[in-house]
Motif scaffolding. Structure first.
Motif, PDB file in Angstrom:
ATOM      1  N   GLY A  34     -34.285 -43.816   0.959  1.00  0.00           N
ATOM      2  CA  GLY A  34     -34.888 -44.029   1.728  1.00  0.00           C
ATOM      3  C   GLY A  34     -34.902 -45.742   2.912  1.00  0.00           C
TER       4      GLY A  34
ATOM      5  N   THR B 147     -28.902 -43.319  10.090  1.00  0.00           N
ATOM      6  CA  THR B 147     -29.839 -42.644  11.225  1.00  0.00           C
ATOM      7  C   THR B 147     -28.626 -43.398  12.445  1.00  0.00           C
TER       8      THR B 147
ATOM      9  N   PHE C 204     -34.714 -38.550   4.183  1.00  0.00           N
ATOM     10  CA  PHE C 204     -34.505 -39.512   3.812  1.00  0.00           C
ATOM     11  C   PHE C 204     -35.543 -39.594   2.869  1.00  0.00           C
TER      12      PHE C 204
ATOM     13  N   LYS D 112     -32.464 -45.366   5.893  1.00  0.00           N
ATOM     14  CA  LYS D 112     -32.587 -44.162   6.970  1.00  0.00           C
ATOM     15  C   LYS D 112     -32.670 -45.077   8.092  1.00  0.00           C
TER      16      LYS D 112
END
Length: 260
Positions: free
Chosen positions: A29, A36, A54, A32
């Motif tokens: 996470g 991305t 994630f 992310k």
């Protein structure tokens, strides 16, 4: 979009049939925002879509072990991808980024790096961490406690507020650490410095406290390409490790694999 030799190579790969299959990226996470951006750039260069998932690295690993389709796994530690590699599920594990812990503090808390340990030990301080075992951030917090000389007291009082299978989930689009702190669930919360920066962007009144050197805990991030992944999965992993991919990670506050 980066205009660099590696992307020129990736663009040339768009004509190969092996690149037609979507690539599934499972990642921590804390990655992310950065990954991305990396995935978007990769897709623009190659025409190969990347689907991203994630979450806490330990839970991501368990989902892969349970049979979910992932082609590249990027973890906030080396242990989770190494476990997949040892089981034959994943290939060699490569270090691709580094992070470290910081403390987020409520604006009402009087704290500095020098006083952080005393503040965490104070009986009136609600001390938050992520969930050990499920989320490496929680494991790193426990390692910090071990270095403090007060491990038992800190572990006993720590509130595991994020990263676990039963942790409350923030609304879509909310930073989980800003959400926890904004909901007044903790006075001090230990998380990655990169997470702390994102939380402070959402709630500028939050304090970011640097961990003193004696307590500092570094986080090594590892990735693996899963067995039977399409050719494009290795291309994505290579791009994450390339100077261009590393520059994106550095832009989000990560230390790069080569220490830059």
């Amino acid at each position: 979009m980066f205009r660099t030799p590696i992307l020129a190579i990736l663009v040339a790969m768009t004509v190969t049939p092996a690149m037609a299959q979507d690539v599934s990226l499972y990642a921590a996470g804390s990655l992310k925002a950065a990954l991305t951006d990396v995935a978007t750039t990769f897709t623009a260069a190659t025409g190969t879509p990347v689907t991203t998932t994630f979450g806490p690295s330990g839970l991501m690993r368990e989902r892969i072990e349970a049979g979910e389709t992932a082609h590249v796994f990027a973890s906030a530690n080396m242990a989770h991808p190494q476990k997949l590699a040892e089981a034959g599920t994943g290939g060699p594990v490569q270090l691709f980024a580094r992070n470290r812990l910081c403390a987020l503090a409520q604006p009402k808390v009087t704290v500095s790096g020098e006083t952080l340990l005393d503040v965490m030990l104070d009986k009136g301080t609600r001390l938050g961490t992520s969930t050990p075992g499920a989320d490496p951030a929680g494991d790193y917090a426990m390692a910090l406690f071990d270095k403090s000389g007060h491990a038992e007291a800190l572990k006993d009082k720590a509130l595991h507020l994020t990263g676990g299978p039963d942790s409350a989930q923030p609304p879509e689009g909310r930073n989980p650490y800003a959400w926890v702190m904004g909901g007044d669930k903790a006075d001090v919360f230990l998380t990655y410095c990169t997470n702390a920066v994102l939380a402070q962007r959402e709630l500028p009144e939050l304090q970011i406290v640097q961990i003193p050197k004696a307590l500092s805990v570094g986080a090594d991030y590892g990735l693996t390409v899963l067995a039977d992944a399409p050719e494009a999965a290795q291309a994505l992993a290579d791009f994450i490790l390339s100077p261009e991919g590393q520059a994106v990670l550095a832009g989000y506050g990560f230390d790069t694999a080569n220490g830059g």
